[in-house]
Write an enzyme that holds these catalytic residues in place. Structure first.
Site, PDB file in Angstrom:
ATOM      1  N   VAL A  25       0.726  -1.211  -0.245  1.00  0.00           N
ATOM      2  CA  VAL A  25      -0.071   0.101   0.040  1.00  0.00           C
ATOM      3  C   VAL A  25       0.935   1.368  -0.274  1.00  0.00           C
ATOM      4  O   VAL A  25       1.952   1.450   1.068  1.00  0.00           O
ATOM      5  CB  VAL A  25      -0.521  -0.399   1.291  1.00  0.00           C
ATOM      6  CG1 VAL A  25      -1.703   1.770   1.304  1.00  0.00           C
ATOM      7  CG2 VAL A  25      -1.781  -1.552   1.303  1.00  0.00           C
ATOM      8  N   ASP A  26       0.548   2.425  -1.086  1.00  0.00           N
ATOM      9  CA  ASP A  26       1.675   3.314  -0.724  1.00  0.00           C
ATOM     10  C   ASP A  26       0.994   4.328  -1.366  1.00  0.00           C
ATOM     11  O   ASP A  26       0.089   4.773  -2.172  1.00  0.00           O
ATOM     12  CB  ASP A  26       2.607   2.654  -2.712  1.00  0.00           C
ATOM     13  CG  ASP A  26       3.668   4.247  -2.823  1.00  0.00           C
ATOM     14  OD1 ASP A  26       3.766   5.092  -2.050  1.00  0.00           O
ATOM     15  OD2 ASP A  26       5.402   3.504  -3.051  1.00  0.00           O
ATOM     16  N   THR A  27       0.491   5.042  -0.681  1.00  0.00           N
ATOM     17  CA  THR A  27      -0.325   6.063  -0.951  1.00  0.00           C
ATOM     18  C   THR A  27       0.803   7.484  -1.540  1.00  0.00           C
ATOM     19  O   THR A  27      -0.005   8.873  -2.217  1.00  0.00           O
ATOM     20  CB  THR A  27       0.057   6.901   0.677  1.00  0.00           C
ATOM     21  OG1 THR A  27       0.859   7.185   1.732  1.00  0.00           O
ATOM     22  CG2 THR A  27      -1.467   6.349   1.150  1.00  0.00           C
TER      23      THR A  27
END
EC number: 3.4.23.50
Length: 156
Positions: A25-27
């Protein structure tokens, strides 16, 4: 799906066109990226018109020629046209995270800093229960409004 920030990276699974992928998960990523070694050979891809910034030097960057159906970690329906390049793991970017309804929350403390200092001086240990054996309540008691319109708790 939920993940607390810790030493472990926030990784979750997604199903794209019926195939399961695991990704970080890479915001901070605008778009989702699939690792080239995980991209199925029979799925069409094309040379990307734009490069990728922020992941180091990617020599070959591709993009799916099709918009693909995707199911998020809790079966959220979404679509994605991922970038494809040589990276060690897949990245789920904001293009998917928004469709999945992802949120970043930082809960406010239950007690003020002053009350926390007072409780600590009185021997309270965070996460332990109140009382001599530390086996009492661990969460605050919530006030409940009396809906019967009489007695204590009735809002005037």
């Amino acid at each position: 799906w939920a993940s607390q920030v810790s030493e472990n990276r926030p990784v979750c699974k997604a199903i794209i066109q019926g195939k399961q992928f695991e990704g970080l998960v890479d915001t901070g990523a605008d778009v989702s990226i699939i690792a080239l070694n995980q991209w199925p050979k029979n799925w069409p891809k094309q040379k990307a018109v734009t490069g990728l910034v922020g992941i180091g030097t990617a020599s070959e960057v591709y993009q799916s020629t099709e918009i693909l159906h995707c199911l998020g970690p809790d079966n959220q329906e979404s679509t994605v046209q991922p970038m494809i390049t040589s990276i060690p793991l897949n990245l789920w970017g904001r293009d998917l995270l928004q469709q999945w309804g992802a949120e970043i929350t930082m809960p406010a403390p239950l007690y003020s800093p002053t009350s926390q200092k007072i409780m600590t001086k009185m021997g309270y240990i965070p996460g332990k229960g109140l009382g001599k054996n530390e086996d009492g309540i661990k969460i605050p008691v919530e006030a409940k409004i009396n809906q019967k319109r009489e007695g204590i708790g009735y809002p005037f």
